[in-house]
Design an enzyme around this catalytic site. Structure first.
Site, PDB file in Angstrom:
ATOM      1  N   ASN A   8       0.864  -1.186   0.000  1.00 47.58           N
ATOM      2  CA  ASN A   8       0.000   0.000   0.000  1.00 47.58           C
ATOM      3  C   ASN A   8       0.900   1.235   0.000  1.00 47.58           C
ATOM      4  OD1 ASN A   8      -1.840   2.018   0.441  1.00 47.58           O
ATOM      5  ND2 ASN A   8      -2.400   1.380   2.525  1.00 47.58           N
ATOM      6  N   LYS A  10       0.127   4.226  -0.346  1.00 47.09           N
ATOM      7  CA  LYS A  10      -0.550   5.422   0.198  1.00 47.09           C
ATOM      8  C   LYS A  10      -0.264   6.606  -0.728  1.00 47.09           C
ATOM      9  CE  LYS A  10      -0.262   3.342   4.744  1.00 47.09           C
ATOM     10  NZ  LYS A  10      -0.310   3.482   6.176  1.00 47.09           N
ATOM     11  N   HIS A  88      -9.805   1.350   4.645  1.00 44.86           N
ATOM     12  CA  HIS A  88      -8.568   1.541   5.414  1.00 44.86           C
ATOM     13  C   HIS A  88      -8.836   2.524   6.555  1.00 44.86           C
ATOM     14  CE1 HIS A  88      -4.487   2.671   6.458  1.00 44.86           C
ATOM     15  NE2 HIS A  88      -4.076   1.592   5.812  1.00 44.86           N
ATOM     16  N   GLU A 156      -5.791  -5.085  10.431  1.00 44.43           N
ATOM     17  CA  GLU A 156      -4.850  -3.986  10.633  1.00 44.43           C
ATOM     18  C   GLU A 156      -5.209  -3.250  11.920  1.00 44.43           C
ATOM     19  OE1 GLU A 156      -2.661  -2.650   6.888  1.00 44.43           O
ATOM     20  OE2 GLU A 156      -4.420  -1.421   7.070  1.00 44.43           O
ATOM     21  N   GLY A 162       1.798   2.364  10.959  1.00 44.09           N
ATOM     22  CA  GLY A 162       2.745   3.476  10.909  1.00 44.09           C
ATOM     23  C   GLY A 162       3.381   3.828  12.234  1.00 44.09           C
ATOM     24  N   SER A 197       2.872  -1.890  10.392  1.00 39.86           N
ATOM     25  CA  SER A 197       4.306  -1.872  10.742  1.00 39.86           C
ATOM     26  C   SER A 197       5.036  -3.164  10.397  1.00 39.86           C
ATOM     27  CB  SER A 197       4.490  -1.528  12.230  1.00 39.86           C
ATOM     28  OG  SER A 197       4.093  -0.195  12.461  1.00 39.86           O
TER      29      SER A 197
HETATM   30  P1  PGA Z   1       2.429   0.540   7.644  1.00 43.22           P
HETATM   31  O1  PGA Z   1       1.016   0.697   6.985  1.00 43.22           O
HETATM   32  O2  PGA Z   1       3.032  -0.737   7.140  1.00 43.22           O
HETATM   33  O3  PGA Z   1       3.188   1.753   7.218  1.00 43.22           O
HETATM   34  O4  PGA Z   1       2.218   0.488   9.118  1.00 43.22           O
HETATM   35  C1  PGA Z   1       0.185  -0.421   6.758  1.00 43.22           C
HETATM   36  C2  PGA Z   1      -1.129   0.023   6.180  1.00 43.22           C
HETATM   37  O5  PGA Z   1      -1.608   1.102   6.541  1.00 43.22           O
HETATM   38  O6  PGA Z   1      -1.708  -0.668   5.341  1.00 43.22           O
END
Ligand code: PGA
Length: 235
Positions: A8, A10, A88, A156, A162, A197
């Site tokens: 992802n 983003k 999400h 998640e 994050g 993460s």
């Molecule tokens: P991250 O995000 O791996 O940066 O924690 C995962 C997500 O939001 O799908």
């Protein structure tokens, strides 16, 4: 079964950075990359062998019609997109997406033969109060589709996204078993992935948890070396 890896991206990368990323990552049939929607068309033409997901889809545009500003599932399908991330937590909190909107998006995707990647997960408060299983249970009931087709459910936890903090393997395992048990009655093929993460240091341990079909990776998927290292670590 080979494990599903979903990147992802983003809104982290520019178009040229995404093109470079896709050139540098190793070919993997089970890798799905989700760039920003406005880059999807060009990227799908330039990288025809890469499976692509959108990061969102319209909840109102069910056909080609008068829906200003919307990207319908049909339009995504038209450019060869076969997956879409839905619900999400960043969209639920930043865009105030609610469950009826999310449900519409799931329906639109399944009707267009796009596999929805549906995100659910508890908040820090719900985890700490011990209320997390009832939250997950409610969220799961809310997103259960009425149509056939493959679905991917991404567990998640909001507090893991994050933050550099991940649940323990036991904590992830508990939710995955719960989801597996409680999706048995669905007519869909259900795949369960974990996100929050994930990085090169924890990917192998997480993917080894019983019942996990894959990973949803945010920040770490924006770096080709790290993504390649994650994919190599879980073979
Ligand atoms: P991250 O995000 O791996 O940066 O924690 C995962 C997500 O939001 O799908």
């Amino acid at each position: 079964m080979k494990k599903i890896i979903i990147g992802n991206l983003k809104a982290y990368l520019s178009k040229s950075q995404i093109n470079n990323l896709l050139k540098d990552i190793n070919q993997n049939d089970n890798l799905i990359i989700a760039p920003q929607t406005h880059f999807l068309s060009e990227i799908s033409e330039k990288h025809p062998n890469t499976k692509l997901a959108s990061q969102d889809v319209s909840s109102i545009a069910k056909d080609f019609g008068a829906y200003t500003g919307e990207t319908s599932a049909l339009a995504l399908k038209d450019i060869g997109i076969t997956y879409s991330i839905i619900g999400h937590s960043e969209r639920r909190s930043n865009l105030l997406e609610n469950i009826s909107t999310i449900k519409e998006k799931i329906t639109s995707c399944l009707n267009a033969k796009i596999t929805p990647i549906i995100c659910i997960g508890e908040s820090k408060e719900d985890r700490e109060s011990g209320n997390y299983l009832s939250v997950i249970s409610r969220e799961l009931e809310e997103i259960k589709p009425n149509q056939k087709g493959d679905i991917i459910i991404a567990y998640e936890p909001i507090w893991a996204i994050g933050t550099g903090t991940t649940p323990s393997e036991e904590e992830i395992g508990e939710i995955i078993s719960f989801l597996k048990e409680n999706t048995k009655s669905l007519e869909n093929n259900v795949f369960l992935v974990y996100g929050g993460s994930v990085n090169v240091d924890n990917a192998k341990a997480i993917i080894s948890i019983a019942g996990i079909d894959g990973l949803l990776i945010g920040k770490a998927s924006t770096d080709a070396d790290e993504l390649n290292a994650i994919m190599e670590s879980i073979i």
